[in-house]
Each structure stands twice: as C-alpha cells, then as structure tokens.
Design a protein around this motif. Structure first.
Motif: not given
Length: 249
Positions: A163-168, A196-207
């Motif tokens: 999750t590091v680097g997903e929001v700053w 960040r944006t995109g499916l990977t970002h929102y998937g990591q947010r959900a995790i």
C-alpha cells in the motif's frame, strides 16, 4: 518539491524500495504499540540519501471503548498510549510537535468535528485521503477540514507493504530532515494530497480496508490492547510514572 507519505505502519527493505519506486522522498513511520526509541532506531536504519524516514507516534488515547488516535511527529520525549486525550494534547503542545488528525470521524477511533474544534490550537493538519477511505469518508473529511480551516494531507496509512505509495502529499518546498517536516506542518504550509488511479490502486485500497477486520479483532484486543504488558502502557518503567495520574487502565 517534496513527496511525503505522512503515515505508514510498516517499514522494511521492501517498503523502502517501493517508496523510492513510487517517487516518495519522505516517510513517517508511526507503528502502533512501539516505543519511541525503537521507532527512531528503525527509522534511522532505513533512511538514506534517497529516502528520509521520520519517526512518529500514532498515540492511542483513551480506553478501547472510547479511543481516539492522534498522530505526533517530532516527539522529543516518549508519550504512552492509554492516557486521556487531554493529557496527550497537553504533552504534544508542551513538546511543540506537529499534531496531525488521521482519518477524522472514521469508525470509532478518530477525532470528530467537536474535538477538532476543541483542540484547534494544537492540531496542525487533517487527513482527507487514505486507502481505507471510501468516497463518502473523503467528502466528510474534506468538509471537516474546511470547517476547521486547517491544512489537509493524504497518507497511505499502510499496514501492508504494497500500500506504500498509493496515497501521498506533495509540498512545494524542500524537506531535508525531520525538523523541516515538523516545521512544514506547524507553519500550516499547504500540501497537495494525491493518490494513484486504476484497478490496481482500488484493489489495494479494498485489501487495506479488509485488513481492518484483523486489525480490530477481539482476539487482538484481548492479546495486545488489554494485556497490560504492551511496551507503550503508561505503567511501563520507560515513562517513569509521569503519566500514572492520566492513565485510563
């Protein structure tokens, strides 16, 4: 310009490599239930010319049923968990640290509008974005920050390395050391929260959000929070009895 992640719970080589790959310049390492000296030592171990790791403490004020988390950056002397919010705020003010409000009005672990107003003179910034927030949480946090007329920040609030680097938060100034970061927050320098944006970002947010189930499980509460043996309990010798009168356990 400096890219800062003001709140991470994990720190190792993987986290550092990921932070650098995502263009971060500064991390604030603020794990739960870790003594300040241990946090400082680990932060120093993983700092280098490319990435500054600053020690912080997300202090767990109050009891488990009436808890409020407050993030402090720049502590000189240790502050335990499980003391009253008033006592923690008084000690932050005395030490002149940067006081940040993580995840306002989120679940039952955060400062809400009334408490933010009460401690408006001590609080330096309010978090409006982290991976555990859904859109309605972000809108509410932004409304709270606007009403309080306080600067905002975003953080990964990373309990998981990925999750590091997903929001700053980006600041339009150079931040070379911990003192610079503390001064940036205390001076009310505006920051620009981003993610960040995109499916990977929102998937990591959900995790990360799902991770709350384990983080707040009753098993963990019984094992760690209410055990009386955690390193940041006010009765530990490191605090020399200074907080006995404001302890809630």
């Amino acid at each position: 310009m400096t890219a800062v992640d003001p709140h991470v719970k994990v720190l190792d080589g993987t986290v550092v490599r990921r932070a650098k790959a995502r263009g971060l310049d500064v991390l604030v390492y603020a794990p739960h239930f870790k003594r300040l000296d241990d946090i400082r030592e680990r932060a120093e171990q993983y700092s280098d010319d490319e990435l500054l790791v600053v020690p912080g403490r997300e202090v767990f004020t109050g009891s488990w049923r009436n808890r409020r988390h407050v993030l402090a950056v720049g502590l000189e002397a240790p502050i335990p968990d499980f003391i009253t919010l008033e006592a923690a705020m008084n000690e932050f003010d005395r030490q002149g640290v940067a006081v940040l409000t993580p995840h306002p009005s989120f679940l039952n672990v955060s400062l809400g509008p009334a408490l933010i107003e009460e401690y408006r003179g001590v609080i330096d910034a309010i978090e409006t974005c982290n991976p555990k927030f859904w859109p309605h949480h972000e809108r509410r946090a932004e409304s709270i920050a606007t009403a309080a007329d306080l600067p905002t920040f975003g953080s990964s609030y990373a309990h998981l390395p990925r999750t590091v680097g997903e929001v700053w938060t980006t600041f339009e100034r150079e931040i070379d050391d911990a003192a610079d970061l503390v001064e940036t927050f205390r001076a009310g320098v505006p920051g620009d929260p981003a993610h960040r944006t995109g499916l990977t970002h929102y998937g990591q947010r959900a995790i990360e959000f799902a991770h709350l189930g384990w983080e707040n499980s009753w098993k963990k509460i019984d094992r760690i929070v209410l055990s009386g043996r955690e390193p940041t309990h006010p009765e530990q010798p490191a605090y020399e009895g200074r907080f006995d009168d404001v302890s809630v356990y």
